[in-house]
Scaffold this active site. Structure first.
Site, PDB file in Angstrom:
ATOM      1  N   ARG A 127       1.466   8.103  -7.797  1.00  0.00           N
ATOM      2  CA  ARG A 127       1.693   6.750  -7.257  1.00  0.00           C
ATOM      3  C   ARG A 127       2.630   5.912  -8.118  1.00  0.00           C
ATOM      4  O   ARG A 127       2.460   4.695  -8.231  1.00  0.00           O
ATOM      5  CB  ARG A 127       0.363   5.993  -7.054  1.00  0.00           C
ATOM      6  CG  ARG A 127      -0.600   6.637  -6.115  1.00  0.00           C
ATOM      7  CD  ARG A 127      -0.089   6.755  -4.678  1.00  0.00           C
ATOM      8  NE  ARG A 127      -0.962   7.662  -3.963  1.00  0.00           N
ATOM      9  CZ  ARG A 127      -0.699   8.970  -3.826  1.00  0.00           C
ATOM     10  NH1 ARG A 127       0.418   9.496  -4.297  1.00  0.00           N
ATOM     11  NH2 ARG A 127      -1.534   9.740  -3.186  1.00  0.00           N
ATOM     12  N   SER A 162      -5.956   1.530  -0.874  1.00  0.00           N
ATOM     13  CA  SER A 162      -6.632   1.693  -2.166  1.00  0.00           C
ATOM     14  C   SER A 162      -6.221   0.588  -3.133  1.00  0.00           C
ATOM     15  O   SER A 162      -5.039   0.316  -3.310  1.00  0.00           O
ATOM     16  CB  SER A 162      -6.273   3.039  -2.792  1.00  0.00           C
ATOM     17  OG  SER A 162      -6.759   4.071  -1.984  1.00  0.00           O
ATOM     18  N   GLU A 217      -3.482  -0.051  -8.221  1.00  0.00           N
ATOM     19  CA  GLU A 217      -2.396   0.531  -7.417  1.00  0.00           C
ATOM     20  C   GLU A 217      -1.654  -0.602  -6.696  1.00  0.00           C
ATOM     21  O   GLU A 217      -0.437  -0.591  -6.592  1.00  0.00           O
ATOM     22  CB  GLU A 217      -2.965   1.523  -6.390  1.00  0.00           C
ATOM     23  CG  GLU A 217      -1.880   2.169  -5.545  1.00  0.00           C
ATOM     24  CD  GLU A 217      -2.409   3.308  -4.669  1.00  0.00           C
ATOM     25  OE1 GLU A 217      -3.278   4.080  -5.126  1.00  0.00           O
ATOM     26  OE2 GLU A 217      -1.941   3.401  -3.525  1.00  0.00           O
TER      27      GLU A 217
HETATM   28  C1  LIG Z   1      -4.349   1.137   5.657  1.00  0.00           C
HETATM   29  C2  LIG Z   1      -3.544   1.593   4.485  1.00  0.00           C
HETATM   30  C3  LIG Z   1      -3.566   2.917   4.119  1.00  0.00           C
HETATM   31  C4  LIG Z   1      -2.803   3.363   3.033  1.00  0.00           C
HETATM   32  N1  LIG Z   1      -2.858   4.689   2.705  1.00  0.00           N
HETATM   33  C5  LIG Z   1      -2.073   5.126   1.693  1.00  0.00           C
HETATM   34  C6  LIG Z   1      -2.063   6.518   1.341  1.00  0.00           C
HETATM   35  O1  LIG Z   1      -2.740   7.345   1.932  1.00  0.00           O
HETATM   36  N2  LIG Z   1      -1.273   6.899   0.325  1.00  0.00           N
HETATM   37  C7  LIG Z   1      -0.482   6.028  -0.372  1.00  0.00           C
HETATM   38  O2  LIG Z   1       0.233   6.450  -1.272  1.00  0.00           O
HETATM   39  N3  LIG Z   1      -0.482   4.711  -0.065  1.00  0.00           N
HETATM   40  C8  LIG Z   1      -1.241   4.246   0.935  1.00  0.00           C
HETATM   41  N4  LIG Z   1      -1.245   2.913   1.236  1.00  0.00           N
HETATM   42  C9  LIG Z   1      -0.422   1.987   0.420  1.00  0.00           C
HETATM   43  C10 LIG Z   1       1.014   1.804   0.912  1.00  0.00           C
HETATM   44  O3  LIG Z   1       1.150   2.139   2.275  1.00  0.00           O
HETATM   45  C11 LIG Z   1       2.024   2.617   0.117  1.00  0.00           C
HETATM   46  O4  LIG Z   1       1.954   2.318  -1.266  1.00  0.00           O
HETATM   47  C12 LIG Z   1       3.464   2.365   0.584  1.00  0.00           C
HETATM   48  O5  LIG Z   1       4.306   3.292  -0.032  1.00  0.00           O
HETATM   49  C13 LIG Z   1       3.977   0.967   0.277  1.00  0.00           C
HETATM   50  O6  LIG Z   1       5.163   0.774   1.016  1.00  0.00           O
HETATM   51  P1  LIG Z   1       5.593  -0.655   1.554  1.00  0.00           P
HETATM   52  O7  LIG Z   1       6.906  -0.522   2.219  1.00  0.00           O
HETATM   53  O8  LIG Z   1       4.518  -1.258   2.362  1.00  0.00           O
HETATM   54  O9  LIG Z   1       5.772  -1.421   0.188  1.00  0.00           O
HETATM   55  P2  LIG Z   1       5.342  -2.903  -0.152  1.00  0.00           P
HETATM   56  O10 LIG Z   1       3.861  -3.007  -0.118  1.00  0.00           O
HETATM   57  O11 LIG Z   1       6.116  -3.867   0.665  1.00  0.00           O
HETATM   58  O12 LIG Z   1       5.835  -2.977  -1.655  1.00  0.00           O
HETATM   59  C14 LIG Z   1       5.257  -2.125  -2.636  1.00  0.00           C
HETATM   60  C15 LIG Z   1       6.221  -2.063  -3.822  1.00  0.00           C
HETATM   61  O13 LIG Z   1       7.397  -1.371  -3.425  1.00  0.00           O
HETATM   62  C16 LIG Z   1       8.542  -2.179  -3.651  1.00  0.00           C
HETATM   63  N5  LIG Z   1       9.553  -1.893  -2.625  1.00  0.00           N
HETATM   64  C17 LIG Z   1       9.428  -1.962  -1.280  1.00  0.00           C
HETATM   65  N6  LIG Z   1      10.587  -1.635  -0.694  1.00  0.00           N
HETATM   66  C18 LIG Z   1      11.461  -1.349  -1.689  1.00  0.00           C
HETATM   67  C19 LIG Z   1      12.838  -0.960  -1.730  1.00  0.00           C
HETATM   68  N7  LIG Z   1      13.583  -0.793  -0.621  1.00  0.00           N
HETATM   69  N8  LIG Z   1      13.411  -0.766  -2.927  1.00  0.00           N
HETATM   70  C20 LIG Z   1      12.702  -0.943  -4.076  1.00  0.00           C
HETATM   71  N9  LIG Z   1      11.404  -1.309  -4.106  1.00  0.00           N
HETATM   72  C21 LIG Z   1      10.799  -1.519  -2.918  1.00  0.00           C
HETATM   73  C22 LIG Z   1       8.045  -3.606  -3.608  1.00  0.00           C
HETATM   74  O14 LIG Z   1       8.919  -4.459  -4.319  1.00  0.00           O
HETATM   75  C23 LIG Z   1       6.691  -3.441  -4.278  1.00  0.00           C
HETATM   76  O15 LIG Z   1       6.832  -3.409  -5.662  1.00  0.00           O
HETATM   77  C24 LIG Z   1      -2.004   2.441   2.310  1.00  0.00           C
HETATM   78  C25 LIG Z   1      -1.981   1.099   2.684  1.00  0.00           C
HETATM   79  C26 LIG Z   1      -2.743   0.664   3.771  1.00  0.00           C
HETATM   80  C27 LIG Z   1      -2.686  -0.778   4.166  1.00  0.00           C
END
Ligand SMILES: Cc1cc2nc3c(=O)[nH]c(=O)nc-3n(C[C@H](O)[C@H](O)[C@H](O)COP(=O)(O)OP(=O)(O)OC[C@H]3O[C@@H](n4cnc5c(N)ncnc54)[C@H](O)[C@@H]3O)c2cc1C
Length: 313
Positions: free
Chosen positions: A169, A222, A294
């Site tokens: 992660r 998480s 996380e």
């Molecule tokens: C219901 C649910 C289930 C989930 N299950 C999982 C799972 O099974 N496994 C898992 O790993 N995660 C899971 N997650 C967490 C999440 O989906 C992941 O961590 C995902 O990768 C975050 O992506 P995001 O675009 O939503 O990022 P955001 O939440 O918008 O941002 C997270 C971080 O990434 C950065 N970021 C976003 N876009 C960019 C970009 N283009 N360039 C640089 N940095 C960027 C942001 O600045 C921030 O620091 C879950 C979340 C939810 C709500």
């Protein structure tokens, strides 16, 4: 200094966070092209404002006090996905939902990437966080390279898989403020004749998650990472520390999964933080394990100085 029309002022952010919490961004933009991203970055740089990229907000806790900087959420061309099958690759814009990539691979009958079809983040967020499932499938397994933009020099650069220092992660991108623009993935070798079989794999993974994870829509998944080398997952320690069902204002630790916090309505960022700190303290006092968060605190985890940090080499 005038504000370009593509940049909104005092824009509310709670709708951009899966948990439905967050104040306003002093400036907000949804850049749809690289020219637009550069314009937003120049604006931030000229005003010496920190710039924060938001993906699909599925892993962030945005402060109620809002963001005193520029928040950018990639849109338009950054949501596109293109296959280069002769080269054995697929390229996805950083703003595209990971689920869209999972579905595109399934439609073409590529198996082995079902996890992409169930994680609710964007490509950019997934690359930065090395998103994956507990079954050992994660972005690092399939990513070849990512195109990133340095917020200081405004230079674009390709970072190879090895440059990104993927671990559980996390990636080297977590130590910079580089913006992921697009990512190139290796196509899985396994290609089933019937896309419906791949969709069945995704549905099965969804069903498994629905059976074990909270049904509430307002959550960031998480809260803590699973502790390295520990006997159990983070949720086990939190559950045995009595966290299930604990409340702080409108925030509650899920009764179904102690590592998930849900917004039952009207929760503020401080409510969530209190639960997180209580969980961390209790687990440490009871088991001697210091859980690592996380979920990303926006903006605390990305202090203004981040803007001037170096890109990975
Ligand atoms: C219901 C649910 C289930 C989930 N299950 C999982 C799972 O099974 N496994 C898992 O790993 N995660 C899971 N997650 C967490 C999440 O989906 C992941 O961590 C995902 O990768 C975050 O992506 P995001 O675009 O939503 O990022 P955001 O939440 O918008 O941002 C997270 C971080 O990434 C950065 N970021 C976003 N876009 C960019 C970009 N283009 N360039 C640089 N940095 C960027 C942001 O600045 C921030 O620091 C879950 C979340 C939810 C709500």
């Amino acid at each position: 200094m005038t504000v370009p029309s593509c940049i909104l002022e005092h824009h509310p952010l709670s709708a951009y966070a899966a948990i439905g919490i967050g104040g306003r961004a002093r400036y907000f933009a949804a850049p749809a092209s690289i020219q637009h991203v550069r314009q937003v970055m120049s604006f931030a740089r000229d005003r010496r404002l920190p710039l924060y990229v938001l993906g699909r907000g599925s892993n962030v806790l945005i402060a109620d006090t809002g963001i005193q900087g520029v928040v950018a959420a990639l849109s338009g061309a950054f949501r596109e996905i293109a296959f280069q099958e002769s080269a054995g690759t697929v390229t996805a814009g950083a703003g595209a939902p990971l689920i869209k990539l999972g579905a595109a691979l399934a439609r073409k009958g590529y198996a082995g990437c079902a996890y992409m079809g169930v994680i609710p983040g964007s490509i950019g967020g997934a690359v930065r966080m090395n998103a994956g499932t507990g079954q050992g499938q994660e972005i690092a397994c399939h990513l070849l390279r990512a195109r990133v933009l340095d917020p200081v020099s405004l230079e674009e650069r390709w970072l190879e898989q090895g440059d990104l220092q993927f671990a559980y992660r996390t990636s080297s991108l977590c130590r910079t403020q580089a913006i992921v623009l697009e990512a190139v993935f290796r196509l899985p070798e396994q290609r089933d004749a019937e896309p419906c079989q791949v969709f069945a794999d995704i549905r099965a993974l969804f069903a498994r998650r629905r059976a074990t994870q909270p049904k509430c829509r307002f959550t960031f998944g998480s809260t803590f990472k699973n502790p390295a080398g520990a006997e159990y997952a983070a949720g086990w320690y939190l559950e045995h520390a009595g966290m299930k069902g604990m409340r702080s204002g409108g925030a509650m630790v899920s009764r179904e999964h102690a590592n998930w916090i849900i917004n039952t309505g009207g929760a503020g960022s401080d409510d969530v933080k209190k639960l997180i700190e209580t969980g961390r303290r209790r687990v440490y006092e009871q088991f001697g394990i210091m859980l690592e968060r996380e979920v990303v605190y926006f903006p605390e985890d990305m202090g203004p100085s981040d803007l001037f940090r170096q890109m990975p080499h």
